[in-house]
Enzyme design. Sequence first.
Site, mmCIF file in Angstrom:
data_model
loop_
_atom_site.group_PDB
_atom_site.id
_atom_site.type_symbol
_atom_site.label_atom_id
_atom_site.label_comp_id
_atom_site.label_asym_id
_atom_site.label_seq_id
_atom_site.Cartn_x
_atom_site.Cartn_y
_atom_site.Cartn_z
ATOM 1 C CG LEU A 92 -63.816 -7.018 18.104
ATOM 2 C CD1 LEU A 92 -63.012 -6.604 19.314
ATOM 3 C CD2 LEU A 92 -64.515 -8.336 18.376
ATOM 4 C CB CYS A 93 -70.181 -4.819 18.157
ATOM 5 S SG CYS A 93 -71.206 -5.936 17.201
ATOM 6 N N PRO A 94 -68.743 -1.880 17.474
ATOM 7 C CG PRO A 94 -69.063 0.443 17.333
ATOM 8 C CD PRO A 94 -68.220 -0.612 18.003
ATOM 9 C CG ASP A 103 -68.855 -8.951 18.171
ATOM 10 O OD1 ASP A 103 -69.488 -9.614 19.030
ATOM 11 O OD2 ASP A 103 -68.408 -7.815 18.398
#
Lengths: 78, 360
Positions: free
Chosen positions: A15-17, A42
Site C-alpha cells: 500500500l502507498c507509500p 495500489d
Amino acid sequence: MVSVSKHALDARGLLCPLPVIRTQERVAQLAPGDILEVTATDPGVLADIPAWCRVHGHQVLETRRNGNLIVIALQVTA
Amino acid sequence: MSASAPLPTTASAASTPRKAVALISGGLDSMLAAKVMLEQGIHVEGINFYTGFCVEGHTHAIRREHQLKPKRNNALWVAEQLGIKLHIVDVIEEYKDVVINPKHGYGSNLNPCLDCKGFMVKKAREWMESHGFDFIITGEVIGQRPMSQRKDTMPVVARESGAFDRLLRPLCAKLLPETLPEREGWVDRAMLLDFNGRNRKPQMALAAQYGFVDYAQPAGGCCFLTNEQYSHKLADLWAARGTKQYEIDDIMLLKVGRHLRPRPHFKLIVGRDEGENNFLNGYRKRYAHLNATSHTGPLVLLDGQANDDDLLLAARLTARFGHGRDAERVEVAVTDLSGTTRTLTVAPLPANEIPAEWYL
Ligand code: SF4
C-alpha cells in the site's frame, strides 16, 4: 558505448507509500539512463510514483493497466 | 547544462548554500517552515517518515476508486509545490519501540507524540550527517499541540534527538534560544517567526502571502494514533494477545472494516464496502474467513482461535451483515487457515443480540 539496463520491481500487494519507498530505494542503486519497471496493485501509485519522479527529476516513460495490475516504467536521470 | 558555464575557482562559504533537511508531514506548518528557509537561500530537501500509522495513503487504497478529489500523497505534493526533493523513509520496524514503550507516555489516545518527535528528529539528524547537510528544520509551533509542542518540550526533542542546536523551528524561532544556523549567520534570525499557540490565523496569512492554496489540513494529527477509535482497537489487540506487540498487517487491518470481538479469544473484521472487501481479500490466506454464499455480503476475517461454537456465531454474524440479514437461513462458507472450506447454514444473528461492547 552505454547500454540502457532494464530492471523490474515487484510492488504488488503493497500500500502507498510503500511502493514509492521501494521505488526510491531501488532507483538509488541504479545509474542514470537505467529503466525501472514497477508493478503494483495500489491505484495510489498512479499519482504517487509520477509525483515522486517529478520531484526527483526522473522521467515516467509509460503507464499501463492490466486488470488490477499497474505497471509504471520510469527512466532514471542524473 | 552548458559546458561553458564558469566553474568557481574557490569554494567560498557564500557560493555554497547551507543545506537543511526539513521534516515534511504534508501539512501546512512544515510546508511554511521549509518555504521560510528557501526564501533565505538555504538549500532544502524534505524527509518524510512512514511509520505504518500515517493517515497518508492507505485509506485511499482501501476505499473505492471513484473519488471526486484525485488521490495524492500530501508530502509529495508539498515538495512539488516548493520545488524540493522529498525522501520518504520506511521506519516501520524502528518505530514499534516508540509506540510500545514511550518514555514520555501517551497523549489523549495511544499517540506517543513527544517520543515520536524525538525519534523523527533523531532519524533526520542521522540523515543530515550521512548526507552532508548542516541543520534540521521542523514546522513546530510553540503551544500548537498540548503534548509535543510546548515551550518546555522543545529542548527535550532537541536533546533526545541528538540534534541540539542544529534543530531550527523557523515558525517560532524568535521565541526560542538562538540555534547554530542563526549564530553562524547562515540564516537571519530577524526574518524568522514568532508563531505561538493554537490560533492558525498567522499560518493561513503566511500561506496566502506565499500563494499556497489547496494545502491539506489534517484535523487530529498526522497519524491514526491520535484517533480514539483506532487507539481503542489497538489497545484491544494488545489486551487480547496479552502482549504489546504488533506487525504491520495488524495495524493496517485496524484501519479497515468493522471490528467486533464477540469472545475474548477471537475477533471479526467485517468489510463495509466493496473497496474494503477487496482489501480484506488480500489477507484471506493468512486468516480464517467467512462469506455468505446464498446472498451477497461482506468478507469477514477471523483473528484468533475459534472452536465450532465460535464459528457458528461468526457465521451468524457474517449473515447478519449481508443482504441475507432478514432471511431465515443463510449459507456461509467458512474457510480455515489450511484453506479447507465448509458451508454452514445459519440464521442471521438478530441486531438486538449483538451487545454494543462487541463493537471495537
Ligand atoms: S500525531 Fe502521530 S505522527 Fe504526529 S507526533 Fe503524534 S504520534 Fe507522531
